[in-house]
Design an enzyme around this catalytic site. Structure first.
Site, PDB file in Angstrom:
ATOM      1  N   ILE A  15       0.822  -1.203   0.000  1.00 22.66           N
ATOM      2  CA  ILE A  15       0.000   0.000   0.000  1.00 22.66           C
ATOM      3  C   ILE A  15       0.860   1.259   0.000  1.00 22.66           C
ATOM      4  O   ILE A  15       0.371   2.348  -0.151  1.00 22.66           O
ATOM      5  CB  ILE A  15      -0.989   0.049   1.187  1.00 22.66           C
ATOM      6  CG1 ILE A  15      -0.258  -0.165   2.496  1.00 22.66           C
ATOM      7  CG2 ILE A  15      -2.100  -0.943   0.992  1.00 22.66           C
ATOM      8  CD1 ILE A  15      -1.083   0.140   3.711  1.00 22.66           C
ATOM      9  N   GLY A  16       2.124   1.038   0.190  1.00 22.24           N
ATOM     10  CA  GLY A  16       3.019   2.207   0.122  1.00 22.24           C
ATOM     11  C   GLY A  16       2.901   3.042   1.368  1.00 22.24           C
ATOM     12  O   GLY A  16       1.852   3.090   2.003  1.00 22.24           O
ATOM     13  N   ALA A  19      -0.165   5.513   2.871  1.00 23.86           N
ATOM     14  CA  ALA A  19      -1.516   5.176   2.449  1.00 23.86           C
ATOM     15  C   ALA A  19      -2.355   5.098   3.701  1.00 23.86           C
ATOM     16  O   ALA A  19      -2.017   4.397   4.626  1.00 23.86           O
ATOM     17  CB  ALA A  19      -1.504   3.836   1.747  1.00 23.86           C
ATOM     18  N   GLY A  21      -6.389   4.682   5.255  1.00 24.65           N
ATOM     19  CA  GLY A  21      -7.569   4.004   4.786  1.00 24.65           C
ATOM     20  C   GLY A  21      -7.493   2.541   5.163  1.00 24.65           C
ATOM     21  O   GLY A  21      -8.497   1.874   5.248  1.00 24.65           O
ATOM     22  N   VAL A  23      -5.367  -0.489   7.732  1.00 26.29           N
ATOM     23  CA  VAL A  23      -4.493  -0.750   8.866  1.00 26.29           C
ATOM     24  C   VAL A  23      -4.046  -2.191   8.735  1.00 26.29           C
ATOM     25  O   VAL A  23      -4.837  -3.048   8.358  1.00 26.29           O
ATOM     26  CB  VAL A  23      -5.277  -0.556  10.189  1.00 26.29           C
ATOM     27  CG1 VAL A  23      -4.500  -1.091  11.378  1.00 26.29           C
ATOM     28  CG2 VAL A  23      -5.631   0.907  10.406  1.00 26.29           C
ATOM     29  N   LYS A  38       0.983   0.553  13.699  1.00 25.28           N
ATOM     30  CA  LYS A  38       0.712   1.977  13.584  1.00 25.28           C
ATOM     31  C   LYS A  38       2.029   2.649  13.221  1.00 25.28           C
ATOM     32  O   LYS A  38       3.005   2.546  13.945  1.00 25.28           O
ATOM     33  CB  LYS A  38       0.193   2.525  14.909  1.00 25.28           C
ATOM     34  CG  LYS A  38      -0.140   4.002  14.889  1.00 25.28           C
ATOM     35  CD  LYS A  38      -0.543   4.443  16.295  1.00 25.28           C
ATOM     36  CE  LYS A  38      -0.832   5.925  16.360  1.00 25.28           C
ATOM     37  NZ  LYS A  38      -2.139   6.292  15.805  1.00 25.28           N
ATOM     38  N   ASP A 140      -4.431  14.062  25.471  1.00 26.55           N
ATOM     39  CA  ASP A 140      -5.463  14.091  24.443  1.00 26.55           C
ATOM     40  C   ASP A 140      -6.431  12.932  24.636  1.00 26.55           C
ATOM     41  O   ASP A 140      -6.758  12.205  23.699  1.00 26.55           O
ATOM     42  CB  ASP A 140      -4.809  14.033  23.063  1.00 26.55           C
ATOM     43  CG  ASP A 140      -5.809  14.350  21.956  1.00 26.55           C
ATOM     44  OD1 ASP A 140      -6.768  15.094  22.228  1.00 26.55           O
ATOM     45  OD2 ASP A 140      -5.639  13.843  20.834  1.00 26.55           O
TER      46      ASP A 140
END
Lengths: 302, 214
Positions: A15-16, A19, A21, A23, A38, A140
């Site tokens: 997927i390079g 990319a 969209g 995981v 990740k 966060d």
């Protein structure tokens, strides 16, 4: 460990880098455990990775040794140098199917039972107390980075990573939610571990409401929404080192929290107020929250 | 007031030492391990890095460089982000567009390539160090990123990457450039370190560990 002969695997296209969209997720065919990757791309200079990144990763690895039940497992950190300017740091995490956001969305129409909420909150607080006692703050915290396993186990995720990629986040058009931010962050005053308590308070309320408590659209708007509930703090509680003056806001009186979180019981409301305290120094700590009466009497889990 | 005087004179000594490292320090510095073959070091580091990468790849049967699964114990699949918590999504699209202040990296000249290699290569080595923060960085302790107002629209690149700006601004770095600069920024630890690495003289090599001790 992973030198076994070839088993089945899903052939996939490359997927390079970058990319999104998708995981990458994998099942350990020996243990049945799931992991997910990740990747974080880090800009490097001639000295390699920024020292803050290195320090942060070292910290994450050190925390990992405690194997805390309410913190997502970080199984490995793999760095690959992509170019002189960029290093890809791939973090291998245990994979948990859903986060608190989905968990709340999927909850039955009647909502979560008080016992369930208490259990989630206790686990959340345990995780936080652990992080804070290791001088790590999340900064966060929001439903999206609180994972909930199918057994209902809470696992905090995404802490400590802030320093690794905050610079990227700041510069990409990604909208960062303000809804869980405490006043001191909105005011750009100094802050520390109490930020996470504020966020947890917002999440606590959201567990009952199943919609966020304060949905601001800008920093000022967010602060305004907060003050409409907790009231305008006395002058001496307003941080001195900030540009946004207290005079900017109308003098509002605190409103009963049960107006906004009607289902909460009395002890829960008390605790919530201690978490949603304007002054970070007066805000309850994770450790003390766990001692709070709210957590003392048991409700039956459903 | 005496304090101030003391520190100024100390400062002067420091500056003097930096300005004339060879003259002032020859008697004190010892080159204990002989000159460093930077080329060899670089090669060693590279092979070490490759070794680590291969180990990672084997452990997870995943080619991290190509971002492609391999055969092995882990059964990889690509899942769409909607089916997985947001947390697992790659956090960065591409930093390439950003960089303005993270020094738009100049290709290091030959001069600097070799000496800098130790720092350049030790990504994983540094990761392996349990906690290198014995020298606490003042910005790191909990209050960092205050300027990092994520929503304010102000790009906060000051926080990104290195805090200290590289002293090198042109491609042809000569050691003398550093001496001039360092006179001005005597407090910048990084520049000191850089200068140490940059210097091919065995004398300053000895300074590196000493600086780190602080």
């Amino acid at each position: 460990m992973a030198h076994g002969t070839s088993l089945q695997y899903e052939p996939v296209a490359e997927i390079g880098g970058g990319a999104y969209g998708t995981v990458y997720k994998a099942r350990d065919t020996e243990s049945g455990q799931f992991v997910a990757l990740k990747s974080v791309r880090v800009q490097t200079d001639q000295n390699g990775l920024p020292i803050s990144t290195v320090r942060e990763v070292a910290l994450l690895k050190r925390l990992e040794q405690f194997d805390h039940p309410n913190v997502v497992r970080l199984m490995d950190v793999c760095a690959t140098q992509r170019s002189d300017q960029e290093t890809k740091v791939t973090l291998v995490f245990e994979h948990v199917d859903q986060d608190l956001k989905t968990y709340l969305e999927k909850a039955p129409a009647a909502g979560l039972s008080p016992g369930r909420i208490k259990d989630l909150m206790r686990q959340l607080m345990c995780g936080l107390a652990f992080l804070h006692s290791n001088r790590v703050m999340h900064r966060d915290l929001k439903p999206e980075n609180i994972l909930v396993t199918s057994q209902g186990q809470v696992k905090l995720a995404d802490f400590g990573l802030a320093r690794i990629y905050s610079c990227h986040m700041a510069l990409t058009p990604v909208v960062v939610t303000l809804w869980y931010r405490p006043p001191e962050v909105l005011l750009q005053s100094s802050y520390a571990t109490p930020v996470d308590i504020w966020s947890t308070g917002c999440i606590f309320a959201e567990m009952f409401r199943r919609k966020p408590l304060f949905c601001g659209e800008s920093e000022v708007d967010q602060l305004g929404k907060i003050l409409q509930v907790i009231g305008l703090p006395p002058e001496d509680e307003w941080p001195t080192d900030v540009t946004l003056s207290r005079k900017h806001f109308p003098s509002l009186l605190p409103r009963p929290i049960t107006d906004f979180v009607p289902e909460i019981n009395e002890q829960g409301a008390q605790l919530l107020l201690k978490m949603l305290t304007f002054d970070p120094l007066k805000r309850i700590s994770a450790m003390n929250a766990l001692e709070h009466a709210y957590f003392q009497d048991e409700e039956t889990l459903t | 007031m005496s304090n101030v005087q003391l520190s100024t004179s100390a400062m002067e000594r420091l500056v003097a030492r930096r300005t004339f490292p060879l003259y002032r320090r020859t008697t004190v510095c010892r080159n204990l391990f002989g000159p460093v073959d930077h080329e060899e070091l670089q090669t060693e580091m590279k092979s070490k890095l490759r070794e680590i990468s291969e180990r990672d790849q084997q452990r997870w049967n995943f080619n991290f460089e190509a971002n492609a699964p391999l055969d092995g114990v882990y059964e990889w699949e690509e899942v769409s982000v909607e089916k997985t918590p947001v947390f697992y999504q790659d956090s960065v699209q591409n930093g390439r567009t950003i960089v303005p202040e993270t020094p738009v990296k100049k290709r290091p000249s030959l001069d600097s390539v070799l000496p800098e290699s130790p720092d350049n290569m030790d990504v994983l080595e540094r990761l392996a160090v349990p906690e290198s923060s014995s020298t606490p960085c003042p910005v790191e302790v909990n209050q960092e990123n205050r300027t990092d107002k994520l929503n304010s629209g102000k790009p906060a690149h000051r926080q990104c990457g290195r805090q200290k700006k590289t002293t090198t601004t042109d491609n042809n770095t000569h050691i003398t450039d550093f001496f001039v600069k360092r006179k001005r920024s005597a407090d910048k630890k990084t520049s000191e370190m850089n200068a140490c690495h940059l210097s091919k003289s065995p004398i300053s090599l000895e300074q590196t560990p000493r600086k780190r001790i602080r």
